[in-house]
Design a protein around this motif. Structure first.
Motif, PDB file in Angstrom:
ATOM      1  N   GLU A  89       0.835  -1.208   0.000  1.00 14.72           N
ATOM      2  CA  GLU A  89       0.000   0.000   0.000  1.00 14.72           C
ATOM      3  C   GLU A  89       0.867   1.254   0.000  1.00 14.72           C
ATOM      4  O   GLU A  89       0.603   2.208  -0.735  1.00 14.72           O
ATOM      5  CB  GLU A  89      -0.939   0.005   1.205  1.00 14.72           C
ATOM      6  N   ALA A  90       1.919   1.233   0.814  1.00 13.86           N
ATOM      7  CA  ALA A  90       2.825   2.385   0.839  1.00 13.86           C
ATOM      8  C   ALA A  90       3.537   2.540  -0.502  1.00 13.86           C
ATOM      9  O   ALA A  90       3.704   3.664  -1.012  1.00 13.86           O
ATOM     10  CB  ALA A  90       3.833   2.227   1.974  1.00 13.86           C
ATOM     11  N   ASP A  91       3.944   1.416  -1.093  1.00 16.56           N
ATOM     12  CA  ASP A  91       4.613   1.483  -2.398  1.00 16.56           C
ATOM     13  C   ASP A  91       3.669   2.001  -3.471  1.00 16.56           C
ATOM     14  O   ASP A  91       4.091   2.739  -4.375  1.00 16.56           O
ATOM     15  CB  ASP A  91       5.136   0.103  -2.792  1.00 16.56           C
ATOM     16  N   LEU A  92       2.411   1.613  -3.396  1.00 19.32           N
ATOM     17  CA  LEU A  92       1.437   2.085  -4.386  1.00 19.32           C
ATOM     18  C   LEU A  92       1.250   3.600  -4.293  1.00 19.32           C
ATOM     19  O   LEU A  92       1.122   4.279  -5.322  1.00 19.32           O
ATOM     20  CB  LEU A  92       0.105   1.360  -4.178  1.00 19.32           C
ATOM     21  N   PRO A 101      -7.447  -4.156  -5.282  1.00 19.15           N
ATOM     22  CA  PRO A 101      -8.171  -4.295  -4.006  1.00 19.15           C
ATOM     23  C   PRO A 101      -7.541  -3.490  -2.876  1.00 19.15           C
ATOM     24  O   PRO A 101      -8.240  -2.958  -2.010  1.00 19.15           O
ATOM     25  CB  PRO A 101      -8.106  -5.802  -3.728  1.00 19.15           C
ATOM     26  N   ILE A 102      -6.187  -3.404  -2.892  1.00 23.08           N
ATOM     27  CA  ILE A 102      -5.533  -2.595  -1.861  1.00 23.08           C
ATOM     28  C   ILE A 102      -5.920  -1.128  -2.016  1.00 23.08           C
ATOM     29  O   ILE A 102      -6.194  -0.425  -1.035  1.00 23.08           O
ATOM     30  CB  ILE A 102      -4.003  -2.780  -1.940  1.00 23.08           C
ATOM     31  N   ASP A 142      -7.488   5.071   0.520  1.00 23.41           N
ATOM     32  CA  ASP A 142      -7.953   6.298  -0.136  1.00 23.41           C
ATOM     33  C   ASP A 142      -7.288   6.520  -1.481  1.00 23.41           C
ATOM     34  O   ASP A 142      -7.357   7.619  -2.038  1.00 23.41           O
ATOM     35  CB  ASP A 142      -7.662   7.507   0.776  1.00 23.41           C
ATOM     36  N   LEU A 143      -6.654   5.485  -2.033  1.00 24.64           N
ATOM     37  CA  LEU A 143      -5.877   5.652  -3.258  1.00 24.64           C
ATOM     38  C   LEU A 143      -6.683   5.417  -4.524  1.00 24.64           C
ATOM     39  O   LEU A 143      -6.239   5.785  -5.609  1.00 24.64           O
ATOM     40  CB  LEU A 143      -4.667   4.702  -3.237  1.00 24.64           C
ATOM     41  N   ILE A 144      -7.868   4.788  -4.403  1.00 22.02           N
ATOM     42  CA  ILE A 144      -8.597   4.374  -5.604  1.00 22.02           C
ATOM     43  C   ILE A 144      -9.051   5.570  -6.431  1.00 22.02           C
ATOM     44  O   ILE A 144      -9.067   5.512  -7.667  1.00 22.02           O
ATOM     45  CB  ILE A 144      -9.798   3.467  -5.216  1.00 22.02           C
ATOM     46  N   ASN A 145      -9.414   6.682  -5.768  1.00 26.65           N
ATOM     47  CA  ASN A 145      -9.836   7.864  -6.523  1.00 26.65           C
ATOM     48  C   ASN A 145      -8.674   8.437  -7.322  1.00 26.65           C
ATOM     49  O   ASN A 145      -8.848   8.870  -8.473  1.00 26.65           O
ATOM     50  CB  ASN A 145     -10.403   8.925  -5.570  1.00 26.65           C
ATOM     51  N   GLN A 146      -7.475   8.426  -6.712  1.00 32.69           N
ATOM     52  CA  GLN A 146      -6.305   8.922  -7.446  1.00 32.69           C
ATOM     53  C   GLN A 146      -5.990   8.016  -8.632  1.00 32.69           C
ATOM     54  O   GLN A 146      -5.667   8.498  -9.730  1.00 32.69           O
ATOM     55  CB  GLN A 146      -5.104   8.992  -6.501  1.00 32.69           C
ATOM     56  N   ILE A 200     -12.941   3.127 -20.303  1.00 35.99           N
ATOM     57  CA  ILE A 200     -12.197   3.302 -19.051  1.00 35.99           C
ATOM     58  C   ILE A 200     -13.044   2.738 -17.927  1.00 35.99           C
ATOM     59  O   ILE A 200     -14.239   3.050 -17.811  1.00 35.99           O
ATOM     60  CB  ILE A 200     -11.895   4.788 -18.791  1.00 35.99           C
ATOM     61  N   ASN A 201     -12.436   1.902 -17.079  1.00 36.64           N
ATOM     62  CA  ASN A 201     -13.173   1.273 -15.988  1.00 36.64           C
ATOM     63  C   ASN A 201     -13.383   2.255 -14.840  1.00 36.64           C
ATOM     64  O   ASN A 201     -12.524   3.089 -14.537  1.00 36.64           O
ATOM     65  CB  ASN A 201     -12.414   0.039 -15.485  1.00 36.64           C
ATOM     66  N   LEU A 202     -14.553   2.103 -14.196  1.00 34.79           N
ATOM     67  CA  LEU A 202     -14.943   2.962 -13.080  1.00 34.79           C
ATOM     68  C   LEU A 202     -15.068   2.102 -11.827  1.00 34.79           C
ATOM     69  O   LEU A 202     -15.682   1.036 -11.852  1.00 34.79           O
ATOM     70  CB  LEU A 202     -16.296   3.637 -13.377  1.00 34.79           C
ATOM     71  N   SER A 203     -14.469   2.557 -10.720  1.00 34.19           N
ATOM     72  CA  SER A 203     -14.506   1.782  -9.473  1.00 34.19           C
ATOM     73  C   SER A 203     -15.678   2.240  -8.607  1.00 34.19           C
ATOM     74  O   SER A 203     -16.296   3.283  -8.836  1.00 34.19           O
ATOM     75  CB  SER A 203     -13.200   1.959  -8.694  1.00 34.19           C
ATOM     76  N   SER A 204     -15.966   1.441  -7.557  1.00 29.77           N
ATOM     77  CA  SER A 204     -17.088   1.758  -6.658  1.00 29.77           C
ATOM     78  C   SER A 204     -16.822   3.026  -5.868  1.00 29.77           C
ATOM     79  O   SER A 204     -17.723   3.834  -5.645  1.00 29.77           O
ATOM     80  CB  SER A 204     -17.324   0.584  -5.694  1.00 29.77           C
TER      81      SER A 204
END
Length: 968
Positions: A713-716, A764-765, A770-774, A803-807
């Motif tokens: 997660e930190a690396d991402l 999934p990580i 809070d990274l999914i929006n970025q 382009i895929n959209l996440s929840s």
């Protein structure tokens, strides 16, 4: 010489007498009026009532014959009078006067147009012109004197004259006819004029004053009182003849005005009574009844124009009925301590006295010249008293008595509005009274809870009796404070009701408590609500099991006790495998029922000292205290796994479930409850990673994998900042001609140490942080930027990018604004961009998804439903959401069954009917592509048409496939 009569003279007198008798007999039996007995008038007679001596003849002809009263010579003469107007009804009045004085007498004959006396209650006589003319038996017709409210004629009687007068009547009724000495008549008229002027002045000032009060103060009772004052003013203006001084009013018009003012007066009294007593506060039906009453009186104004007598009669009846109903309401509300009703008693008693006097007057039992103006003055006096009463409320607050009444009213209304029950304990007599009777609320017979306080104790809950008794004893002993106590009382049906008493003691002269008065209310619903809230805060709403926080607290308490005992708890973390798929396939209701069924199964395995909790969506936690031996603990874990594996039947379908179970025993005394749960979950995650359906004991090495997840997660996060992420694009081909129609953007991460990290690992990580929006906005920005660059290099190609959209993005309220900003920055045509999202993503929050997708659609973007055919309600989403494209999941495309063709053809046909495009994923062969094209499928996407490649490779590919587009 003494006078003698000749035989002839004697015979003549006999003949005359005979003729007179014959004429009288003829008149009696032939319909001709006979002679009258004259009224003797002397010089001292100033006013004589001729009503009783005047004979009325109705329905006669226009020519009326009458025998005069015997003159001074004893001779009865016959006269004939003809009507002075056409279409006369033939109504006549006859009276005779004899001047017995020795001088000439001047008199006036007065017949008032209206007289309240004997005017009747129903179909009353509302006044009219009475006499058209008067013809004397001697001389000329009498001279009419000017008068607005009476027919006045002047006569002169010579000494010793006996004159018969025939009056031509306008109506059959003649309420009164007076003979006045002229000066006495003028004095009387002037006296009444002065009185009427005073009364009119008071009434007018009172009406104006109350109207001004209404403007200044604005309370509802003031306009109602002002309306009543104006109604009284209008009535006495007509009754006192003042209206004719203002406007020209005929005798017929005066009847309409009089009926209208009586209706106005009746309506004003109803409105005042309703408004002053605020009757709609006591019962809603009283408001409806009053409104109907007022509307009925309003209709009487129209009736008064056509038939004033009927309107007046109904108005008089309404006035009397209002007064009667009013005294009943005042008495009832007065006994209920409503201070407005108490203050209205004097005024209403005066109304009843006035009403009684008016009834005596209109029925003729009270007959004099003073009663009519006196009743008019009485109305003004009533309004004056009512105005004083209303002002007490309008300007209350200064005097002690006014403040007392205002407080009583507020307290009474507050108590009535709250619905609380008054609890009154007479300590000296030991008697409890509740108003209203609380016995009825408990289903008991009336008065069961009244009487000595000791009668309450048997019905109290056994746990509350001593506390209730002690509370009252302390209050009586200290002789101060408040009583604020809650307890349970058994109702007739056996259920207990929670009651709350709030009361204050009342001290007597000796300082002892003599009473205790307050309120008692049923708080059963409130107590149940509080208990439900407490239960919901500590338990899972669906299964009723303790939640994660309670589970953690219990485990911590067990660990504290374990330091001093030999207890060694074992924690199991149980996760249901493939629960999300079952939930997506069968629906949320089915998933809930499955969790409830599994909860029942697991509870059967527990002993009293064990604890089962729901600590996540499909995750259970279990504290095992009943077993310490490792072998028995392992057997228990296997029993849990087997209990979950037993098939479930739902909707005629058999559902087989398995569980991933992590198990850890407490060995390290320094370990906390939270750490123990984390270890059990790490073991459960390892069991799930190994394929599920297994029990995995915890090993310290599992903590390393957890730290790896945190490190990833930190690396991402750093990868986003360092731009280590990139996009690759997989072609989407048009099946009809095998030409490239677009690309799907796929994310890749080239980790500096681990190499390529699969999206299934880091997405999934990102979603759990809070990274999914970025990530999502990075993908959207990069894809639209590459599309714009391709268009610049190769021309305006007919291609699109998906382009895929996440929840997390779908639930982000700023998604729309962010998308618009990126499109404007990259100068990208939104019509060439498709946003893809799955059915399961939409199902997480359908309403929020619909709102966001509609805004994206308005921005010009295309919308595609991915993985179509894998959810449980795909068809409903096609109509509820604004999708342009559906992507058939590869599982359906590669289905080996015989029904594959039928299903694909049905889906494609349905999509075309809905004007939607279809993309088939996972096409494995050219034959499948041809077959899908023949079915009407628009596009295909799979490794058959090309693997995902980078942006530069896409640019070269486009230049090769569309060499002429740039030049064109």
């Amino acid at each position: 010489m003494p006078l003698t009569r000749s035989p002839f003279a004697w015979s003549a007198s006999k003949l005359a007498a005979f003729l007179i008798a014959l004429t009288t007999l003829f008149c009696a039996f032939g319909g001709i009026a006979h002679a009258l007995e004259p009224v003797k008038i002397s010089r001292e007679d100033t006013a004589l009532d001729l009503t009783a001596t005047t004979e009325i003849y109705s329905g006669r002809s226009e020519a009326f014959q009458v025998s005069t009263a015997p003159g001074a010579d004893g001779i009865v003469r016959r006269i004939e009078v003809r009507s002075s107007t056409e279409n006369h009804q033939g109504d006549w009045a006859v009276f005779a006067l004899a001047n017995v004085s020795g001088e000439q007498l001047d008199r006036v004959i007065v017949a008032p147009h209206f007289r309240l006396v004997n005017s009747k209650l129903f179909w009353p006589d509302l006044g009219s012109q009475r006499m058209l003319s008067i013809t004397p038996s001697e001389g000329f017709a009498l001279e009419r004197l000017p008068s607005d409210d009476s027919d006045v004629f002047q006569i002169t009687l010579n000494p010793g004259a006996v004159i018969t007068f025939v009056a031509e009547l306008a109506t059959p009724e003649l309420p009164q006819i007076y003979l006045w000495q002229p000066d006495a008549y003028k004095d009387t008229v002037n006296a009444f004029t002065l009185y009427r002027g005073i009364v009119l002045g008071i009434a007018g000032l009172l009406a104006v004053f109350l109207t001004i009060l209404f403007v200044v103060k604005g309370t509802s009772m003031l306009p109602a009182t002002a309306a009543l004052a104006w109604a009284v003013l209008a009535y006495i203006c007509v009754d006192f003849g003042f209206l004719s001084k203002l406007i020209s009013v005929t005798a017929g018009d005066e009847r309409i005005w009089r009926a209208g003012t009586e209706v106005f007066l009746a309506a004003g009294l109803v409105i005042f009574l309703f408004t002053y007593l605020n009757l709609n506060r006591w019962h809603q039906h009283l408001g409806y009844a009053t409104l109907a009453w007022i509307l009925g009186l309003g209709l009487l104004f129209g009736v008064a124009v056509y038939d004033p007598a009927i309107a007046s009669g109904i108005a008089r009846l309404s006035f009397a009925l209002t007064a009667t109903v009013g005294i009943v309401l005042i008495a009832y509300l007065g006994f209920n301590r409503y201070d407005r009703a108490i203050l209205l008693v004097p005024a209403w008693l005066l109304i009843l006295v006035w009403l009684f006097g008016a009834w005596l007057t209109v029925t003729g039992q009270l007959a004099n010249d003073i009663v009519q103006p006196a009743l008019g003055g009485g109305l003004v006096l009533i309004v004056l008293l009512i105005g004083f009463t209303v002002m007490q409320h309008a300007f209350a607050g200064g005097a002690y008595q006014q403040g007392l009444f205002s407080d009583l009213e507020r307290q009474s209304l507050a108590l009535t509005g709250s619905g609380d029950t008054v609890w009154d304990w007479d300590v000296a007599r030991d008697r409890v009274v509740t108003i209203p009777d609380i016995s009825l609320q408990l289903g008991l017979s009336m008065g069961s809870m009244h009487g000595p306080l000791r009668n309450w104790l048997p019905r109290l809950h056994p746990d509350d009796r001593d506390r209730f008794r002690a509370t009252l004893d302390v209050l009586l002993e200290h002789r101060r404070g408040k009583l604020n106590h809650e307890f349970r009382v058994r109702a007739e049906d056996g259920h207990y009701h929670w009651l709350s008493i709030r009361a204050r003691p009342v001290l007597g002269a000796n300082g002892e408590i003599i009473r205790c008065v307050g309120t008692i209310i049923d708080i059963t619903e409130q107590r149940n609500s509080v208990e439900r809230l407490l239960h919901n805060a500590l338990h899972d709403n669906l299964t009723g099991l303790p939640n994660r926080q309670v589970f953690l607290d219990r485990l911590q308490a067990i660990l504290l006790m374990a330091d001093t005992t030999t207890a060694r708890p074992t924690v199991l973390a149980i996760d249901i495998d493939r629960y999300k798929q079952v939930n997506d396939l069968l629906g949320i209701a089915a998933g809930d029922n499955i969790l409830i069924a599994l909860t029942r199964r697991l509870r059967r395995l527990l002993r009293p000292q064990d604890t089962l909790a729901r600590i996540g969506g499909d995750q259970f936690g279990l504290i095992l205290m009943s077993e310490r031996d490792p072998a028995k603990v392992a057997d228990f874990a296997d029993a849990v796994s087997k209990a979950i594996m037993v098939p479930l039947n739902y909707g005629n379908r058999e559902i087989n479930l398995t569980a991933s179970i992590g198990l850890v025993s407490w060995l390290d005394q320094e370990q906390s409850a939270a750490g123990l749960i984390d270890d059990a979950e790490l073991a459960m995650f390892r069991a799930k990673k190994e394929g599920g359906n297994r029990v995995e004991p915890f090993r310290p090495a599992f903590r390393t994998s957890g730290s790896d997840r945190m490190q990833l997660e930190a690396d991402l996060k750093r990868a986003i900042e360092r731009k280590e992420l990139s996009l690759v694009y997989q072609p989407i081909v048009r099946l009809s001609d095998a030409e490239i129609a677009g690309f799907e953007a796929l994310m890749r991460w080239d980790h500096p140490k681990r190499g390529n990290v699969s999206p299934t690992e880091f997405i999934p990580i990102a979603e759990n942080s809070d990274l999914i929006n970025q990530l999502g906005m990075f993908a959207f920005d990069k894809a639209t930027s590459d599309l714009t660059e391709w268009q610049i290099q190769t021309g305006d190609l007919p291609i699109f990018v998906s382009i895929n959209l996440s929840s997390a993005q779908l639930l982000n309220n700023e998604l729309y604004d962010d998308v618009r900003a990126v499109l404007n920055k990259n100068r990208c045509d939104p019509a060439k961009v498709k946003m893809e999202l799955t059915e399961s993503l939409v199902m997480e929050n359908p309403e929020q998804a619909r709102l966001v997708l509609e805004k994206l659609k308005e921005a010009g973007l295309k919308l595609a439903l991915d993985d179509f055919g894998t959810g449980h309600s795909s068809l409903s989403y096609l109509t509820r959401f604004p999708f342009d494209t559906i992507k058939i999941d590869k599982a359906l495309v590669r289905d080996p069954s015989d029904k594959r063709g039928i299903l694909l053809r049905s889906v494609i046909t349905m999509a075309r009917e809905l004007d939607m495009q279809v993309v088939a994923e996972g096409i494995e062969s050219e034959e499948d592509a041809i077959q899908l094209s023949q079915m009407g499928c628009d596009y295909g996407q799979s490794f058959l048409f090309g693997p995902p490649i980078g942006s530069e490779s896409i640019q070269r590919l486009l230049k090769e496939r569309f060499p002429l587009m740039k030049r064109a």
